[in-house]
Enzyme design. Structure first.
Site, PDB file in Angstrom:
ATOM      1  N   ARG A 135       0.836  -1.212   0.000  1.00 44.90           N
ATOM      2  CA  ARG A 135       0.000   0.000   0.000  1.00 44.90           C
ATOM      3  C   ARG A 135       0.866   1.256   0.000  1.00 44.90           C
ATOM      4  O   ARG A 135       1.038   1.901  -1.013  1.00 44.90           O
ATOM      5  CB  ARG A 135      -0.973  -0.039   1.196  1.00 44.90           C
ATOM      6  CG  ARG A 135      -2.115   0.959   1.119  1.00 44.90           C
ATOM      7  CD  ARG A 135      -1.751   2.383   1.495  1.00 44.90           C
ATOM      8  NE  ARG A 135      -1.195   2.514   2.850  1.00 44.90           N
ATOM      9  CZ  ARG A 135      -0.672   3.658   3.309  1.00 44.90           C
ATOM     10  NH1 ARG A 135      -0.621   4.733   2.544  1.00 44.90           N
ATOM     11  NH2 ARG A 135      -0.157   3.718   4.526  1.00 44.90           N
ATOM     12  N   HIS A 182       5.810   4.965  12.568  1.00 44.08           N
ATOM     13  CA  HIS A 182       5.806   4.930  11.097  1.00 44.08           C
ATOM     14  C   HIS A 182       6.784   6.001  10.611  1.00 44.08           C
ATOM     15  O   HIS A 182       6.449   7.176  10.513  1.00 44.08           O
ATOM     16  CB  HIS A 182       4.373   5.209  10.630  1.00 44.08           C
ATOM     17  CG  HIS A 182       4.175   5.149   9.153  1.00 44.08           C
ATOM     18  ND1 HIS A 182       3.403   4.184   8.541  1.00 44.08           N
ATOM     19  CD2 HIS A 182       4.601   5.954   8.135  1.00 44.08           C
ATOM     20  CE1 HIS A 182       3.361   4.389   7.241  1.00 44.08           C
ATOM     21  NE2 HIS A 182       4.085   5.462   6.962  1.00 44.08           N
ATOM     22  N   CYS A 239       4.272   9.289   0.321  1.00 39.57           N
ATOM     23  CA  CYS A 239       2.882   9.733   0.149  1.00 39.57           C
ATOM     24  C   CYS A 239       2.809  10.699  -1.030  1.00 39.57           C
ATOM     25  O   CYS A 239       3.542  11.679  -1.075  1.00 39.57           O
ATOM     26  CB  CYS A 239       2.406  10.415   1.420  1.00 39.57           C
ATOM     27  SG  CYS A 239       0.750  11.078   1.265  1.00 39.57           S
TER      28      CYS A 239
HETATM   29  P1  HMG Z   1     -12.932  14.545  -3.247  1.00 36.92           P
HETATM   30  O1  HMG Z   1     -12.522  14.835  -4.669  1.00 36.92           O
HETATM   31  O2  HMG Z   1     -13.156  15.727  -2.349  1.00 36.92           O
HETATM   32  O3  HMG Z   1     -14.201  13.580  -3.150  1.00 36.92           O
HETATM   33  O4  HMG Z   1     -11.811  13.619  -2.610  1.00 36.92           O
HETATM   34  P2  HMG Z   1     -15.676  13.673  -3.634  1.00 36.92           P
HETATM   35  O5  HMG Z   1     -16.521  13.200  -2.519  1.00 36.92           O
HETATM   36  O6  HMG Z   1     -15.946  15.057  -4.219  1.00 36.92           O
HETATM   37  O7  HMG Z   1     -15.698  12.615  -4.822  1.00 36.92           O
HETATM   38  C1  HMG Z   1     -14.953  12.773  -6.006  1.00 36.92           C
HETATM   39  C2  HMG Z   1     -14.973  11.462  -6.775  1.00 36.92           C
HETATM   40  O8  HMG Z   1     -14.275  10.466  -6.022  1.00 36.92           O
HETATM   41  C3  HMG Z   1     -16.388  10.920  -6.997  1.00 36.92           C
HETATM   42  O9  HMG Z   1     -16.361  10.189  -8.220  1.00 36.92           O
HETATM   43  C4  HMG Z   1     -16.565   9.950  -5.855  1.00 36.92           C
HETATM   44  O10 HMG Z   1     -17.495   8.954  -6.118  1.00 36.92           O
HETATM   45  C5  HMG Z   1     -15.151   9.356  -5.748  1.00 36.92           C
HETATM   46  P3  HMG Z   1     -16.957  10.819  -9.588  1.00 36.92           P
HETATM   47  O11 HMG Z   1     -18.406  11.066  -9.283  1.00 36.92           O
HETATM   48  O12 HMG Z   1     -16.194  12.076  -9.823  1.00 36.92           O
HETATM   49  O13 HMG Z   1     -16.673   9.743 -10.597  1.00 36.92           O
HETATM   50  N1  HMG Z   1     -14.859   8.856  -4.419  1.00 36.92           N
HETATM   51  C6  HMG Z   1     -14.365   7.617  -4.192  1.00 36.92           C
HETATM   52  N2  HMG Z   1     -14.041   6.601  -5.009  1.00 36.92           N
HETATM   53  C7  HMG Z   1     -13.565   5.466  -4.447  1.00 36.92           C
HETATM   54  N3  HMG Z   1     -13.388   5.325  -3.107  1.00 36.92           N
HETATM   55  C8  HMG Z   1     -13.691   6.316  -2.265  1.00 36.92           C
HETATM   56  C9  HMG Z   1     -14.196   7.533  -2.796  1.00 36.92           C
HETATM   57  N4  HMG Z   1     -14.596   8.692  -2.251  1.00 36.92           N
HETATM   58  C10 HMG Z   1     -15.000   9.481  -3.242  1.00 36.92           C
HETATM   59  N5  HMG Z   1     -13.498   6.149  -0.968  1.00 36.92           N
HETATM   60  C11 HMG Z   1     -11.168  11.854  -1.104  1.00 36.92           C
HETATM   61  C12 HMG Z   1     -11.874  13.200  -1.263  1.00 36.92           C
HETATM   62  C13 HMG Z   1     -10.999  11.625   0.374  1.00 36.92           C
HETATM   63  C14 HMG Z   1     -12.004  10.778  -1.736  1.00 36.92           C
HETATM   64  C15 HMG Z   1      -9.785  11.939  -1.818  1.00 36.92           C
HETATM   65  O14 HMG Z   1      -9.118  13.074  -1.339  1.00 36.92           O
HETATM   66  C16 HMG Z   1      -8.930  10.721  -1.602  1.00 36.92           C
HETATM   67  O15 HMG Z   1      -9.242   9.657  -2.079  1.00 36.92           O
HETATM   68  N6  HMG Z   1      -7.796  10.899  -0.875  1.00 36.92           N
HETATM   69  C17 HMG Z   1      -6.900   9.785  -0.548  1.00 36.92           C
HETATM   70  C18 HMG Z   1      -5.472  10.249  -0.622  1.00 36.92           C
HETATM   71  C19 HMG Z   1      -4.542   9.112  -0.243  1.00 36.92           C
HETATM   72  O16 HMG Z   1      -4.866   7.953  -0.391  1.00 36.92           O
HETATM   73  N7  HMG Z   1      -3.339   9.473   0.251  1.00 36.92           N
HETATM   74  C20 HMG Z   1      -2.363   8.507   0.623  1.00 36.92           C
HETATM   75  C21 HMG Z   1      -2.702   7.767   1.884  1.00 36.92           C
HETATM   76  S1  HMG Z   1      -2.246   8.622   3.380  1.00 36.92           S
HETATM   77  C22 HMG Z   1      -0.580   8.271   3.557  1.00 36.92           C
HETATM   78  O17 HMG Z   1       0.033   7.744   2.692  1.00 36.92           O
HETATM   79  C23 HMG Z   1       0.076   8.547   4.872  1.00 36.92           C
HETATM   80  C24 HMG Z   1       0.292   7.281   5.698  1.00 36.92           C
HETATM   81  O18 HMG Z   1       1.088   6.322   5.014  1.00 36.92           O
HETATM   82  C25 HMG Z   1       0.995   7.598   7.009  1.00 36.92           C
HETATM   83  C26 HMG Z   1       2.249   8.450   6.837  1.00 36.92           C
HETATM   84  O19 HMG Z   1       3.140   8.131   6.056  1.00 36.92           O
HETATM   85  O20 HMG Z   1       2.298   9.442   7.549  1.00 36.92           O
HETATM   86  C27 HMG Z   1      -1.023   6.627   6.059  1.00 36.92           C
HETATM   87 MG    MG Z   2       3.653   6.447   5.033  1.00 32.74          MG
END
Ligand code: HMG
Ligand code: MG
Length: 299
Positions: free
Chosen positions: A15, A207, A240
């Site tokens: 992931r 982490h 990220c």
């Molecule tokens: P948004 O654009 O504000 O969402 O994104 P929305 O509600 O306006 O929806 C936009 C589109 O996304 C729509 O589709 C929704 O259906 C779809 P459309 O109608 O345009 O075709 N949608 C989804 N599709 C699938 N699964 C879902 C989902 N939600 C909405 N769950 C949102 C808001 C939160 C969805 C977006 O910002 C997002 O997906 N962000 C994730 C970012 C991410 O994954 N970052 C990396 C992980 S965090 C990390 O790595 C840190 C960590 O490792 C710890 C560390 O290192 O510190 C954990």
């Molecule tokens: Mg991370």
């Protein structure tokens, strides 16, 4: 202060590792990768994210991955869920653990999840309620705890407050992420010590990312407090996509080498892990970021 006798390495390679790759990795390769990790005896392997494919295209096959991975007694396969939509899909696919994620940094919260910190906590409450209704375990992540690419220093008080909120709501564990790898051991110790005053340290995971080569030193520092879970990524994959400068996660092999040297039990075998590190590095056609894998070669 004393070191734990046993440490759990929580593998985030499939992931956190792969989410940052430019080229889309075929599901078939990801499945081979995950099965090789299972064979290595990891007890927690984070296998995907139920996030928007527009935001993180690399994770768009997570439903298929969860479907394909056989359930295994004693092994959990957590997935990330940013909102109720993701949680409902993950639960429908019978994910055993879902991970909620947030940050005390307003700007990182906006960039990573398109909402404020308060909004992200509201979303998380919905996700947790849904998970509890379905008896699914919940893990919490807080990012940028030792520094943010947009806001710089992040308040330890605010991070502690959010960590307590997540634990009180029902997360079984909270992982504190130094997302851009800017922390040093003194700061890491200070933050983990502060949090351990209100949360049992056994529920706090570390982490670290290795941007400035500080990850092992940071881990060594917090191990002294009794931290028992460390998030690691094989070959040092990852970062990220919404945290500029977030280089690789600390490499599983490097952490394992250190823990072996300290006589701390993990239940893992370094030689086996190095083979998996080469498998994924060969596929990605690049050198593993792990110093141990590079030094020991193809054992
Ligand atoms: P948004 O654009 O504000 O969402 O994104 P929305 O509600 O306006 O929806 C936009 C589109 O996304 C729509 O589709 C929704 O259906 C779809 P459309 O109608 O345009 O075709 N949608 C989804 N599709 C699938 N699964 C879902 C989902 N939600 C909405 N769950 C949102 C808001 C939160 C969805 C977006 O910002 C997002 O997906 N962000 C994730 C970012 C991410 O994954 N970052 C990396 C992980 S965090 C990390 O790595 C840190 C960590 O490792 C710890 C560390 O290192 O510190 C954990
Ligand atoms: Mg991370």
């Amino acid at each position: 202060m004393s070191f734990p006798k046993k440490v759990n390495l929580y593998e985030v390679g499939p992931r956190d590792g792969l989410q940052n790759e430019k080229n889309i990795i075929p599901t078939k390769i990801k499945l081979q990768f995950i099965r090789k990790l299972i064979d290595c005896n990891f007890k927690h392997i984070e296998i995907g994210s139920f996030v928007s494919a527009k935001w993180v295209p690399q994770m768009s096959d997570s439903e298929k991955i969860v479907d394909a991975i056989e359930k295994l007694e004693g092994v959990s396969f957590p997935v990330l869920t940013p909102n109720l939509k993701g949680a409902v899909s993950a639960i429908k696919k019978k994910a055993d653990t879902i991970c909620v994620f947030a940050s005390a940094s307003e700007e990182f919260s906006k960039r990573n999840t398109n909402c404020s910190v308060t909004e992200s906590m509201n979303r998380i409450e919905e996700v947790i309620d849904e998970a509890k209704k379905n008896n699914v375990k919940i893990r919490g992540y807080l990012s940028c705890v030792l520094g943010c690419p947009y806001e710089g220093k992040i308040s330890y008080e605010k991070t502690t407050e959010l960590a307590n909120f997540l634990i009180d709501k029902g997360c079984y564990e909270i992982s504190l992420g130094d997302t851009i790898g800017c922390g040093t051991p003194t700061e890491a110790l200070k933050l983990f010590e502060k949090i351990s005053k209100s949360i049992n340290i056994k529920k706090v995971a570390a982490h670290f990312h290795d941007t400035y080569g500080q990850a092992l030193a940071n881990i060594y520092a917090v191990l002294q407090l009794g931290v028992q879970t460390i998030d690691t990524s094989i070959a040092g994959l990852g970062g990220c996509p919404y945290a500029k400068g977030a280089k690789g996660n600390v490499a599983t092999e490097d952490v394992l080498y250190m823990l072996n040297g300290m006589g701390i039990d993990t239940g893992l075998n370094l030689k086996e892990i190095i083979k998996v590190s080469w498998f994924i590095s060969d596929y990605l056609k690049r050198s593993p970021k792990s110093r141990v894998t590079q030094t020991l070669g193809r054992k």
